[in-house]
Design an enzyme around this catalytic site. Structure first.
Site, PDB file in Angstrom:
ATOM      1  N   GLY A  13       0.786  -1.227   0.000  1.00 13.53           N
ATOM      2  CA  GLY A  13       0.000   0.000   0.000  1.00 13.53           C
ATOM      3  C   GLY A  13       0.815   1.273   0.000  1.00 13.53           C
ATOM      4  O   GLY A  13       0.394   2.279   0.572  1.00 13.53           O
ATOM      5  N   SER A  14       1.976   1.269  -0.682  1.00 11.72           N
ATOM      6  CA  SER A  14       2.775   2.502  -0.695  1.00 11.72           C
ATOM      7  C   SER A  14       2.059   3.625  -1.442  1.00 11.72           C
ATOM      8  O   SER A  14       2.193   4.805  -1.085  1.00 11.72           O
ATOM      9  CB  SER A  14       4.165   2.254  -1.283  1.00 11.72           C
ATOM     10  OG  SER A  14       4.100   1.918  -2.653  1.00 11.72           O
ATOM     11  N   ASN A  15       1.270   3.290  -2.463  1.00  7.37           N
ATOM     12  CA  ASN A  15       0.481   4.321  -3.144  1.00  7.37           C
ATOM     13  C   ASN A  15      -0.603   4.873  -2.227  1.00  7.37           C
ATOM     14  O   ASN A  15      -0.895   6.069  -2.261  1.00  7.37           O
ATOM     15  CB  ASN A  15      -0.142   3.767  -4.430  1.00  7.37           C
ATOM     16  CG  ASN A  15       0.743   3.984  -5.646  1.00  7.37           C
ATOM     17  OD1 ASN A  15       1.217   5.081  -5.890  1.00  7.37           O
ATOM     18  ND2 ASN A  15       0.969   2.929  -6.416  1.00  7.37           N
ATOM     19  N   LYS A  92      -7.323  -8.380  -7.153  1.00  7.50           N
ATOM     20  CA  LYS A  92      -8.584  -9.059  -7.463  1.00  7.50           C
ATOM     21  C   LYS A  92      -9.426  -8.161  -8.356  1.00  7.50           C
ATOM     22  O   LYS A  92      -9.268  -6.939  -8.337  1.00  7.50           O
ATOM     23  CB  LYS A  92      -9.369  -9.350  -6.175  1.00  7.50           C
ATOM     24  CG  LYS A  92      -8.620 -10.214  -5.165  1.00  7.50           C
ATOM     25  CD  LYS A  92      -8.542 -11.646  -5.621  1.00  7.50           C
ATOM     26  CE  LYS A  92      -7.807 -12.516  -4.632  1.00  7.50           C
ATOM     27  NZ  LYS A  92      -7.640 -13.888  -5.108  1.00  7.50           N
ATOM     28  N   ASN A 108      -7.535   3.192 -11.138  1.00 12.51           N
ATOM     29  CA  ASN A 108      -6.424   2.257 -10.965  1.00 12.51           C
ATOM     30  C   ASN A 108      -5.159   2.918 -11.493  1.00 12.51           C
ATOM     31  O   ASN A 108      -5.220   3.812 -12.336  1.00 12.51           O
ATOM     32  CB  ASN A 108      -6.694   0.957 -11.729  1.00 12.51           C
ATOM     33  CG  ASN A 108      -5.632  -0.093 -11.447  1.00 12.51           C
ATOM     34  OD1 ASN A 108      -5.243  -0.298 -10.295  1.00 12.51           O
ATOM     35  ND2 ASN A 108      -5.153  -0.761 -12.480  1.00 12.51           N
ATOM     36  N   HIS A 110      -1.413   1.881 -13.228  1.00  8.96           N
ATOM     37  CA  HIS A 110      -0.736   0.779 -13.909  1.00  8.96           C
ATOM     38  C   HIS A 110       0.713   1.168 -14.155  1.00  8.96           C
ATOM     39  O   HIS A 110       0.986   2.287 -14.605  1.00  8.96           O
ATOM     40  CB  HIS A 110      -1.447   0.495 -15.241  1.00  8.96           C
ATOM     41  CG  HIS A 110      -0.901  -0.689 -15.971  1.00  8.96           C
ATOM     42  ND1 HIS A 110      -1.190  -1.978 -15.604  1.00  8.96           N
ATOM     43  CD2 HIS A 110      -0.060  -0.774 -17.036  1.00  8.96           C
ATOM     44  CE1 HIS A 110      -0.552  -2.813 -16.418  1.00  8.96           C
ATOM     45  NE2 HIS A 110       0.134  -2.107 -17.295  1.00  8.96           N
ATOM     46  N   ASP A 151      -7.317  -3.060 -17.591  1.00  9.26           N
ATOM     47  CA  ASP A 151      -6.497  -1.993 -18.178  1.00  9.26           C
ATOM     48  C   ASP A 151      -7.078  -1.413 -19.467  1.00  9.26           C
ATOM     49  O   ASP A 151      -6.334  -0.922 -20.318  1.00  9.26           O
ATOM     50  CB  ASP A 151      -5.063  -2.495 -18.445  1.00  9.26           C
ATOM     51  CG  ASP A 151      -4.397  -3.027 -17.184  1.00  9.26           C
ATOM     52  OD1 ASP A 151      -4.664  -2.488 -16.098  1.00  9.26           O
ATOM     53  OD2 ASP A 151      -3.621  -3.996 -17.289  1.00  9.26           O
ATOM     54  N   GLU A 180       4.602   6.850  -9.677  1.00  9.07           N
ATOM     55  CA  GLU A 180       3.228   6.500  -9.300  1.00  9.07           C
ATOM     56  C   GLU A 180       2.783   7.306  -8.090  1.00  9.07           C
ATOM     57  O   GLU A 180       1.659   7.824  -8.043  1.00  9.07           O
ATOM     58  CB  GLU A 180       3.123   5.008  -8.975  1.00  9.07           C
ATOM     59  CG  GLU A 180       3.164   4.088 -10.168  1.00  9.07           C
ATOM     60  CD  GLU A 180       2.954   2.634  -9.771  1.00  9.07           C
ATOM     61  OE1 GLU A 180       2.184   2.385  -8.832  1.00  9.07           O
ATOM     62  OE2 GLU A 180       3.565   1.747 -10.397  1.00  9.07           O
TER      63      GLU A 180
END
Length: 201
Positions: A13-15, A92, A108, A110, A151, A180
Site C-alpha cells: 500500500g505505498s500508493n 482481485k 487504478n 498501472h 487496463d 506513481e
C-alpha cells in the site's frame, strides 16, 4: 463535491500511503474514508490504522461466495459514504455490483504507459520484464478508470520514466513507483478541482 476515497489494496500500500500523506499535507483536497484489503497480513491495513482510517479485511476466506464478497465490499464502501474508489495494487477484480454502483468512479494505476503492456497477467514485475524485453526506451505510470476489462478503461493521466541502459526489472520498478506516488495524488487533485471530470461526481 468533496472526494471521499475508498482504497482497495492487497499488499504494502505505498500508493495508499502517498495519497494519505498528500491529504494530510493539504496537497490533495480529499478525505480518506476506508481501506479494504483481501490480505489480512497486508501492511496497508497497518498504514490505515496509523492514519486513523477505518480498515477492513474482506476476502474469499471470509466470503467464499463471490457474490457475497461483492456485496460485503459494496456495503463497507457505502457505509463510509465513499464516492471514489482508489485501487492500489489490488490483485482481485471488483464484483459486478460494486462496479455498477461506482461506474466511472473506480481508479487504478498501472506501472506502464497504457495501452502498452496492459491486460490480464500484466501486473507488478511482469510489466517491467515485458517493457525491458521489448527494448522500450521509456516506461512510466498510467492512471485510468477501471471496469470489467483489465487496463481498458479511460486513461486520465500518464507520467513517463526513461528506461536506462542496464536497467533490471527491480531498478525500473523502483523509479516507476516513485512516479506513481506523485501521479496518483496529482490526478486525484485534478479530479477534486474539476480539471478532470468523472461521471457521477
Amino acid at each position: 463535491m468533496k472526494l471521499r476515497l475508498g482504497f482497495l489494496a492487497s499488499h504494502g500500500g505505498s500508493n495508499v500511503q502517498a495519497i494519505l500523506d498528500a491529504c494530510r499535507e493539504g496537497r490533495l483536497d480529499a478525505e480518506p474514508c476506508v481501506v479494504i484489503s483481501n490480505n489480512s497480513d497486508a501492511m496497508v491495513l497497518d498504514r490505515a490504522m496509523a492514519a486513523r482510517v477505518p480498515a477492513f479485511h474482506l476476502s474469499s476466506h471470509i466470503h467464499p461466495d463471490p457474490a457475497r464478497l461483492d456485496e460485503a465490499i459494496l456495503a463497507v464502501l457505502e457505509k463510509h459514504r465513499v464516492n471514489l474508489i482508489v485501487l492500489a495494487g489490488y490483485m482481485k477484480k471488483l464484483g459486478p455490483k460494486t462496479l455498477a454502483r461506482y461506474r466511472g468512479r473506480v481508479l487504478n494505476i498501472h506501472p506502464a504507459l497504457l495501452p502498452k503492456f496492459g491486460g490480464k497477467g500484466m501486473y507488478g514485475h511482469h510489466v517491467h520484464e515485458a517493457v525491458l524485453a521489448a527494448g522500450e526506451k521509456e516506461s512510466g505510470a498510467t492512471v485510468h478508470i477501471a471496469d470489467e476489462e483489465y487496463d481498458r478503461g479511460r486513461i486520465l493521466a500518464h507520467k513517463k520514466v526513461p528506461v536506462k541502459a542496464g536497467d533490471t526489472p527491480d531498478s525500473l520498478a523502483e523509479r516507476v513507483l516513485e512516479v506513481e506516488h506523485q501521479l496518483y495524488a496529482e490526478t486525484l487533485q485534478r479530479i477534486a478541482s474539476g480539471d478532470i471530470k468523472l461521471e457521477g461526481l
